[in-house]
Write a protein that holds these residues in place. Structure first.
Motif, PDB file in Angstrom:
ATOM      1  N   ALA A  49       0.615  -1.255  -0.102  1.00  0.00           N
ATOM      2  CA  ALA A  49      -0.273  -0.100  -0.440  1.00  0.00           C
ATOM      3  C   ALA A  49       0.734   1.198   0.180  1.00  0.00           C
ATOM      4  CB  ALA A  49      -1.296  -0.005   1.372  1.00  0.00           C
ATOM      5  N   LEU A  50       1.764   0.945   0.204  1.00  0.00           N
ATOM      6  CA  LEU A  50       2.737   2.644   0.520  1.00  0.00           C
ATOM      7  C   LEU A  50       3.797   2.333  -0.536  1.00  0.00           C
ATOM      8  CD1 LEU A  50       3.833   1.818   4.638  1.00  0.00           C
ATOM      9  CD2 LEU A  50       2.404   4.154   3.800  1.00  0.00           C
ATOM     10  N   VAL A 106       6.351   5.734  -2.034  1.00  0.00           N
ATOM     11  CA  VAL A 106       6.542   4.871  -0.359  1.00  0.00           C
ATOM     12  C   VAL A 106       7.807   4.703  -1.214  1.00  0.00           C
ATOM     13  CG1 VAL A 106       7.485   4.200   1.392  1.00  0.00           C
ATOM     14  CG2 VAL A 106       5.869   5.785   1.197  1.00  0.00           C
ATOM     15  N   VAL A 107       9.194   4.818  -0.864  1.00  0.00           N
ATOM     16  CA  VAL A 107      10.471   4.115  -1.471  1.00  0.00           C
ATOM     17  C   VAL A 107      11.381   3.396  -0.303  1.00  0.00           C
ATOM     18  CG1 VAL A 107      12.767   4.460  -2.443  1.00  0.00           C
ATOM     19  CG2 VAL A 107      10.880   5.505  -3.763  1.00  0.00           C
ATOM     20  N   PHE A 108      11.421   2.069  -0.613  1.00  0.00           N
ATOM     21  CA  PHE A 108      11.569   0.837   0.931  1.00  0.00           C
ATOM     22  C   PHE A 108      13.202   0.569   0.681  1.00  0.00           C
ATOM     23  CE2 PHE A 108       6.924   0.427   1.743  1.00  0.00           C
ATOM     24  CZ  PHE A 108       6.867   0.548   2.912  1.00  0.00           C
ATOM     25  N   GLU A 109      13.552   1.134   1.759  1.00  0.00           N
ATOM     26  CA  GLU A 109      15.924   0.808   1.701  1.00  0.00           C
ATOM     27  C   GLU A 109      15.578  -0.774   1.493  1.00  0.00           C
ATOM     28  OE1 GLU A 109      18.205   3.037   2.738  1.00  0.00           O
ATOM     29  OE2 GLU A 109      16.241   4.323   2.175  1.00  0.00           O
ATOM     30  N   GLU A 110      16.864  -0.753   0.876  1.00  0.00           N
ATOM     31  CA  GLU A 110      16.676  -2.463   0.308  1.00  0.00           C
ATOM     32  C   GLU A 110      18.754  -2.942   1.612  1.00  0.00           C
ATOM     33  OE1 GLU A 110      15.828  -5.187  -0.442  1.00  0.00           O
ATOM     34  OE2 GLU A 110      13.809  -3.394  -1.856  1.00  0.00           O
ATOM     35  N   VAL A 111      17.769  -3.889   1.814  1.00  0.00           N
ATOM     36  CA  VAL A 111      19.833  -3.991   3.096  1.00  0.00           C
ATOM     37  C   VAL A 111      20.070  -5.558   2.563  1.00  0.00           C
ATOM     38  CG1 VAL A 111      20.031  -3.778   5.252  1.00  0.00           C
ATOM     39  CG2 VAL A 111      18.855  -2.494   4.617  1.00  0.00           C
ATOM     40  N   ASP A 112      21.531  -5.436   2.943  1.00  0.00           N
ATOM     41  CA  ASP A 112      22.132  -6.088   2.654  1.00  0.00           C
ATOM     42  C   ASP A 112      23.292  -6.354   3.377  1.00  0.00           C
ATOM     43  OD1 ASP A 112      22.961  -8.153   1.612  1.00  0.00           O
ATOM     44  OD2 ASP A 112      23.441  -8.185  -0.428  1.00  0.00           O
ATOM     45  N   LEU A 113      23.449  -6.647   4.924  1.00  0.00           N
ATOM     46  CA  LEU A 113      24.472  -6.853   5.509  1.00  0.00           C
ATOM     47  C   LEU A 113      24.379  -7.905   6.230  1.00  0.00           C
ATOM     48  CD1 LEU A 113      23.843  -3.358   7.784  1.00  0.00           C
ATOM     49  CD2 LEU A 113      25.392  -3.726   5.882  1.00  0.00           C
ATOM     50  N   TRP A 171      12.268  -0.410   5.743  1.00  0.00           N
ATOM     51  CA  TRP A 171      12.489   0.826   6.913  1.00  0.00           C
ATOM     52  C   TRP A 171      11.854   2.051   5.557  1.00  0.00           C
ATOM     53  CZ3 TRP A 171      14.817  -3.562   7.720  1.00  0.00           C
ATOM     54  CH2 TRP A 171      15.079  -4.164   9.043  1.00  0.00           C
ATOM     55  N   PHE A 172      11.975   2.708   5.520  1.00  0.00           N
ATOM     56  CA  PHE A 172      11.581   4.075   4.247  1.00  0.00           C
ATOM     57  C   PHE A 172      12.319   5.172   5.538  1.00  0.00           C
ATOM     58  CE2 PHE A 172       7.805   3.678   5.705  1.00  0.00           C
ATOM     59  CZ  PHE A 172       6.612   5.004   6.286  1.00  0.00           C
ATOM     60  N   ARG A 173      12.632   6.578   4.154  1.00  0.00           N
ATOM     61  CA  ARG A 173      13.055   7.802   4.695  1.00  0.00           C
ATOM     62  C   ARG A 173      11.946   8.775   4.963  1.00  0.00           C
ATOM     63  NH1 ARG A 173      18.026   5.645   4.054  1.00  0.00           N
ATOM     64  NH2 ARG A 173      19.244   5.989   5.233  1.00  0.00           N
ATOM     65  N   ASP A 174      11.901   9.967   5.511  1.00  0.00           N
ATOM     66  CA  ASP A 174      10.328  10.249   5.169  1.00  0.00           C
ATOM     67  C   ASP A 174      11.664  11.431   4.033  1.00  0.00           C
ATOM     68  OD1 ASP A 174      11.362  11.828   6.453  1.00  0.00           O
ATOM     69  OD2 ASP A 174       9.970  11.962   7.849  1.00  0.00           O
ATOM     70  N   SER A 175      10.474  12.307   4.045  1.00  0.00           N
ATOM     71  CA  SER A 175      10.963  13.650   3.055  1.00  0.00           C
ATOM     72  C   SER A 175      12.083  13.844   3.971  1.00  0.00           C
ATOM     73  CB  SER A 175      10.015  14.716   2.827  1.00  0.00           C
ATOM     74  OG  SER A 175       9.622  15.576   4.039  1.00  0.00           O
ATOM     75  N   GLU A 176      12.183  14.373   5.085  1.00  0.00           N
ATOM     76  CA  GLU A 176      13.270  15.449   5.931  1.00  0.00           C
ATOM     77  C   GLU A 176      14.498  14.202   5.962  1.00  0.00           C
ATOM     78  OE1 GLU A 176      12.630  18.293   5.918  1.00  0.00           O
ATOM     79  OE2 GLU A 176      10.749  17.334   4.715  1.00  0.00           O
TER      80      GLU A 176
END
Length: 141
Positions: A84-85, A90-97, A125-130
């Motif tokens: 939905a987001l 909304v762009v979600f983070e891709e993490v590979d750790l 996780w995602f970042r807002d506009s700030e």
């Protein structure tokens, strides 16, 4: 301090405060991308309420480092929430750790959460506009 005073914070409501260098831009992001509208506002601040819990965006000259989760929402179905987001942009983070990898924006997080009756969590996780790092999570029972 008497025994009743020792739990003053445990009985208090907690609320998150997130910095915004551009409050108008942040308001648009939270409205357009997250579908949230402030329940109150004052010069330099916007108050939001989700699930009976408050968080505020405040005008700040400082920038968030965005290197850790500053606030998160617990959802019942993370796939539905993420989809939905994403539809709202909304762009979600891709993490590979080591020990933490996302697939389609969602990570499986091992660990015992006894207070939730869960053996782990699924997170995204995602970042807002700030630049504030925000997350959604679903306990795995």
């Amino acid at each position: 301090m008497n025994a009743d005073d020792s739990n003053v914070l445990a009985r208090a409501r907690a609320a998150t405060r997130l910095p915004a260098q551009d409050l108008d831009r942040a308001r648009r992001f939270y409205s357009e991308k997250l579908g949230l509208e402030p329940v109150d506002e004052r010069p330099g601040g916007l108050l939001y309420r989700c699930g009976g819990v408050d968080f505020a965006l405040f005008q700040s000259a400082g920038a968030s480092p965005g290197t850790f989760t500053q606030m998160g929402w617990e959802v019942d179905d993370i796939e539905t929430a993420v989809a939905a987001l994403k539809r709202r942009g909304v762009v979600f983070e891709e993490v590979d750790l080591p020990g933490l990898r996302t697939r389609d924006g969602i990570a499986e997080i091992d660990g015992n959460y006894p207070s939730k009756g869960a053996r782990g969590e699924r997170g995204a996780w995602f970042r807002d506009s700030e630049g504030n790092m925000l997350g959604v999570g679903e306990p795995v029972v």
